[in-house]
Design a protein around this motif. Structure first.
Motif, PDB file in Angstrom:
ATOM      1  N   ALA A 139       0.837  -1.205   0.000  1.00 11.69           N
ATOM      2  CA  ALA A 139       0.000   0.000   0.000  1.00 11.69           C
ATOM      3  C   ALA A 139       0.869   1.251   0.000  1.00 11.69           C
ATOM      4  CB  ALA A 139      -0.919  -0.008   1.214  1.00 11.69           C
ATOM      5  N   GLY A 140       1.921   1.239   0.800  1.00 13.22           N
ATOM      6  CA  GLY A 140       2.826   2.384   0.841  1.00 13.22           C
ATOM      7  C   GLY A 140       3.510   2.609  -0.489  1.00 13.22           C
ATOM      8  N   ASP A 141       3.952   1.535  -1.131  1.00 11.56           N
ATOM      9  CA  ASP A 141       4.606   1.650  -2.429  1.00 11.56           C
ATOM     10  C   ASP A 141       3.644   2.194  -3.484  1.00 11.56           C
ATOM     11  OD1 ASP A 141       6.930   0.686  -1.357  1.00 11.56           O
ATOM     12  OD2 ASP A 141       6.635  -1.371  -2.045  1.00 11.56           O
ATOM     13  N   GLN A 142       2.374   1.776  -3.427  1.00  8.83           N
ATOM     14  CA  GLN A 142       1.384   2.257  -4.383  1.00  8.83           C
ATOM     15  C   GLN A 142       1.123   3.746  -4.218  1.00  8.83           C
ATOM     16  OE1 GLN A 142      -1.943  -0.334  -3.667  1.00  8.83           O
ATOM     17  NE2 GLN A 142      -1.139  -1.984  -4.956  1.00  8.83           N
ATOM     18  N   VAL A 143       1.034   4.184  -2.963  1.00  8.49           N
ATOM     19  CA  VAL A 143       0.845   5.610  -2.709  1.00  8.49           C
ATOM     20  C   VAL A 143       2.052   6.397  -3.186  1.00  8.49           C
ATOM     21  CG1 VAL A 143       0.566   7.347  -0.899  1.00  8.49           C
ATOM     22  CG2 VAL A 143      -0.717   5.217  -0.774  1.00  8.49           C
ATOM     23  N   HIS A 144       3.251   5.853  -2.961  1.00  7.34           N
ATOM     24  CA  HIS A 144       4.484   6.490  -3.427  1.00  7.34           C
ATOM     25  C   HIS A 144       4.448   6.645  -4.946  1.00  7.34           C
ATOM     26  CE1 HIS A 144       9.186   6.579  -3.192  1.00  7.34           C
ATOM     27  NE2 HIS A 144       8.683   7.585  -3.876  1.00  7.34           N
ATOM     28  N   CYS A 145       4.075   5.587  -5.643  1.00  5.37           N
ATOM     29  CA  CYS A 145       4.005   5.620  -7.115  1.00  5.37           C
ATOM     30  C   CYS A 145       2.987   6.648  -7.594  1.00  5.37           C
ATOM     31  CB  CYS A 145       3.640   4.236  -7.668  1.00  5.37           C
ATOM     32  SG  CYS A 145       4.954   3.017  -7.518  1.00  5.37           S
ATOM     33  N   PHE A 146       1.859   6.720  -6.894  1.00  5.94           N
ATOM     34  CA  PHE A 146       0.828   7.678  -7.282  1.00  5.94           C
ATOM     35  C   PHE A 146       1.313   9.111  -7.063  1.00  5.94           C
ATOM     36  CE2 PHE A 146      -3.497   9.641  -6.847  1.00  5.94           C
ATOM     37  CZ  PHE A 146      -3.904   9.343  -8.142  1.00  5.94           C
ATOM     38  N   ALA A 147       2.082   9.314  -5.996  1.00  5.38           N
ATOM     39  CA  ALA A 147       2.657  10.642  -5.755  1.00  5.38           C
ATOM     40  C   ALA A 147       3.633  11.006  -6.871  1.00  5.38           C
ATOM     41  CB  ALA A 147       3.363  10.672  -4.398  1.00  5.38           C
ATOM     42  N   LEU A 148       4.372  10.003  -7.377  1.00 12.32           N
ATOM     43  CA  LEU A 148       5.272  10.222  -8.500  1.00 12.32           C
ATOM     44  C   LEU A 148       4.502  10.657  -9.744  1.00 12.32           C
ATOM     45  CD1 LEU A 148       7.782   7.232  -8.270  1.00 12.32           C
ATOM     46  CD2 LEU A 148       8.387   9.656  -8.261  1.00 12.32           C
ATOM     47  N   LYS A 149       3.398   9.960 -10.024  1.00 12.37           N
ATOM     48  CA  LYS A 149       2.601  10.252 -11.214  1.00 12.37           C
ATOM     49  C   LYS A 149       2.004  11.652 -11.172  1.00 12.37           C
ATOM     50  CE  LYS A 149       1.251   5.454 -12.140  1.00 12.37           C
ATOM     51  NZ  LYS A 149       0.131   4.475 -12.167  1.00 12.37           N
ATOM     52  N   THR A 150       1.643  12.098  -9.996  1.00 11.72           N
ATOM     53  CA  THR A 150       1.027  13.419  -9.870  1.00 11.72           C
ATOM     54  C   THR A 150       2.064  14.531  -9.722  1.00 11.72           C
ATOM     55  OG1 THR A 150       0.788  13.048  -7.481  1.00 11.72           O
ATOM     56  CG2 THR A 150      -1.103  12.534  -8.859  1.00 11.72           C
ATOM     57  N   GLY A 151       3.356  14.151  -9.683  1.00 12.20           N
ATOM     58  CA  GLY A 151       4.410  15.146  -9.606  1.00 12.20           C
ATOM     59  C   GLY A 151       4.584  15.771  -8.241  1.00 12.20           C
TER      60      GLY A 151
END
Length: 297
Positions: free
Chosen positions: A129-141
């Motif tokens: 879950a933490g990794d997914q949130v991290h990835c989503f933060a990357l996508k949104t800049g």
């Protein structure tokens, strides 16, 4: 000029908003919510977040969620209210479920979204879950945002230790004292005082919080001498800094040092007196323990 049709509703909306701001009792809150529904203002972008906040503040997260589920198109502000309220209420799985719903509805998060979601990731045993949130933060800049980046450092420090947290720290293009404090705390949390102190010394500008963090850490690890050296080298000391050292002496039963330190404190508050009292109480307890028959247990 004739008043617009919406003006009466604006007046009612403002009145209800003010009532919500002052409301402290659950019964009153439900009465205000009834008035919101009667006046057809349930979907109000001003009242919905304020109502949800009021429900959370009255320790009623269930009603906040019921209200949220009735909003047809919740905006980012309302989503963030739900994340904050749920995380602070300890409903961490609920926070992550809400975040999943937000993504499915294609609502764009902002920099206030991630810290609460990341906090919930830290509090449950779900690395994915933490990794997914991290990835989503990357996508949104937003990953490089100091607010979001600090939350990610703290999350990785809690879940997997200081190594990955430091990698996150290294990747950040900007780093302020708050970010430095977060990575220093990550190393302190795993007992790596050497690296924590190295990072502290690399920091060019120290604020009172990072000084206190380092001093408290040395005290907790039993290194009073280094804590004293750090305290002496502080360019500016507030009452909290003095209290940190005072409680350090109290916690290790240095009652003489505790009393002398209390006497020279330029400013004292209730926490200072509590520290002195705690020092005497601990000293009395330790002395009494030392006098007990070792075979009594």
């Amino acid at each position: 000029m004739l008043p617009s049709v919406n003006e009466p509703y604006r007046f009612v909306e403002q009145s209800l908003f003010s009532l919500l701001h002052k409301c402290r009792l659950s019964d009153h809150l439900f009465q205000i919510q009834s008035q919101i529904i009667i006046h057809g203002l349930l979907q109000s972008r001003r009242l919905a977040p304020k109502s949800a906040i009021a429900f959370f503040e009255s320790s009623n997260p269930q009603s906040a969620r019921q209200l949220f589920d009735q909003i047809l198109q919740p905006d980012t502000v309302l989503w963030n209210v739900m994340f904050k309220g749920s995380a602070e209420a300890g409903l961490h799985r609920e926070t992550l479920l809400l975040f999943t719903q937000m993504k499915r509805r294609d609502v764009r998060p902002n920099l206030f979204t991630f810290p609460f979601v990341i906090k919930s990731c830290s509090m449950i045993p779900a690395r994915m879950a933490g990794d997914q949130v991290h990835c989503f933060a990357l996508k949104t800049g937003l990953r490089s945002n100091l607010f979001v980046g600090t939350s990610l450092i703290e999350m990785y420090a809690i879940k997997v230790g200081a190594g990955l947290a430091y990698k996150m720290f290294e990747d950040m293009p900007e780093r302020n004292v708050v970010v430095w404090t977060a990575i220093i705390r990550a190393y302190i949390a795993v007992g790596d005082m050497k690296n924590a102190f190295n990072l502290f010394n690399q920091l060019e500008e120290h604020d009172v919080i990072v000084w206190g963090t380092m001093i408290s850490a040395f005290i907790e690890h039993g290194d009073i001498a280094t804590a004293e050296e750090l305290f002496a080298s502080m360019p500016v000391r507030d009452v909290q800094s003095w209290n940190t050292m005072l409680f350090g002496y109290a916690n290790v039963d240095f009652i003489g040092a505790c009393e002398r330190f209390f006497a020279i404190m330029p400013v004292k508050n209730v926490f200072s007196w509590n520290g002195l009292i705690q020092g005497h109480a601990r000293h009395a307890w330790c002395s009494r323990l030392g006098e007990m028959d070792p075979f009594v247990f």
